[in-house]
Design an enzyme around this catalytic site. Structure first.
Site, PDB file in Angstrom:
ATOM      1  N   SER A 231       0.868  -1.183   0.000  1.00 48.56           N
ATOM      2  CA  SER A 231       0.000   0.000   0.000  1.00 48.56           C
ATOM      3  C   SER A 231       0.903   1.231   0.000  1.00 48.56           C
ATOM      4  O   SER A 231       2.110   1.114   0.224  1.00 48.56           O
ATOM      5  CB  SER A 231      -0.840  -0.036   1.274  1.00 48.56           C
TER       6      SER A 231
ATOM      7  N   TYR B 299      -3.194  -0.765  10.051  1.00 45.00           N
ATOM      8  CA  TYR B 299      -3.060  -1.031   8.612  1.00 45.00           C
ATOM      9  C   TYR B 299      -1.658  -0.646   8.141  1.00 45.00           C
ATOM     10  O   TYR B 299      -0.980  -1.395   7.438  1.00 45.00           O
ATOM     11  CB  TYR B 299      -4.137  -0.223   7.883  1.00 45.00           C
TER      12      TYR B 299
END
Ligand code: NDP
Length: 255
Positions: free
Chosen positions: A148, A161
């Protein structure tokens, strides 16, 4: 070998976690169109049914199993089933993901923290370990982890995350070193902002404008825009590429 043949995946079996929606769905269809037999692990029955019928349309052998990747004891039997029905797994795409928008560690609950780390990191380790065993035997394999932008940047909103996605890049490099002698390449894709269920709520927030402004391409990515990189990293074309993270982000990370 002709250049185009380098990208052909016929004779390969690919397992994609979370391949029943969003980015994973695009990767699954893309790898099937490139010739790979495709297996998917997903939790949602309806989504599983839908992707199975889409995969069947490609004419490629496929299998969709209802598997929660955080259920550790379910993983080995599920992998065995894939290998019995489709053959040895040569491509593993660790894609399944969830996020917990806690707003920061002060609000983050231990349960949410554990759930994100279990899905985005612990399951990646376990699935890679299990699948790598048969890759080692076959002296061939491709593992692709989905990172990401938060693999590179911190986040005050989604610290669990960000922690998991940062770790994924180091795990990718570590597995790449360990598995290279067995002709197994381990790489990551770091998507920028893509239109999926996971990000749908952002469209109505001020963050949407920040994303568009910061992304040189001036727009969100469409899940199908990951396919080219996923096929490349699954194919012979990337046999001398390992431990790498390829950003597919419309330039988001260069600003
Ligand atoms: P989606 O929410 O659209 O898809 C995620 C998929 O993961 C779902 O289909 C879900 O299936 C599956 N999944 C989640 N938890 C589990 C579990 N425990 N077991 C099995 N399957 C599970 O998200 P995206 O497509 O956007 O995300 C895909 C990956 O890309 C994730 O790793 C995400 O972090 C990453 N990513 C996404 C970005 C974006 O902008 N969209 C940006 C950067 C990275 P089910 O519903 O059946 O549980």
């Amino acid at each position: 070998m002709s250049a185009i043949k380098l990208f052909e995946l016929k004779g390969n079996v690919a397992l994609i976690t979370g391949g029943n929606g969003g980015i994973g769905r695009s990767i699954a269809i893309g790898l099937a169109e490139a010739g790979a037999s495709v297996a998917i692990f997903g939790r949602n029955r309806e989504k599983n049914k839908k992707i199975l019928s889409e995969l069947k349309k490609t004419g490629i052998p496929s299998l969709v199993l209802q598997v929660d990747i955080t259920n550790r004891s379910a993983l080995e039997p599920a992998i065995k089933k894939v290998e019995q029905e489709l053959g040895p797994i040569g491509i593993l795409v660790n894609n399944a993901g969830i996020k917990s928008v806690s707003g920061g560690i002060l609000n983050e609950t231990e349960e949410n923290w554990d759930s994100v780390i279990d899905t985005q990191l612990n399951a990646v380790f376990l699935l890679s370990k299990l699948v790598a065993k048969s890759m080692v035997k076959n002296k061939r394999g491709k593992i692709i982890n989905i990172g990401s932008m938060y693999s590179f940047f911190g986040s005050g909103r989604i610290p669990s995350y960000s922690a998991a996605k940062g770790a994924i890049i180091q795990l990718t490099k570590s597995m790449a070193i360990e598995l290279a002698p067995y002709n197994i390449q381990v790489n990551a894709i770091a998507p920028g902002w893509f239109e999926t269920d996971m990000t749908a709520s952002i469209k109505t927030l001020p963050l949407n404008d920040e994303i568009i402004l910061r992304t040189p391409a001036g727009r969100w990515g469409k899940p199908d825009e990951i396919i080219g990189t996923a096929v490349y990293l699954s194919s012979k074309a990337s046999d001398f590429v390992t431990g790498e993270t390829i950003r597919v982000d419309g330039g988001f990370a260069i600003r």
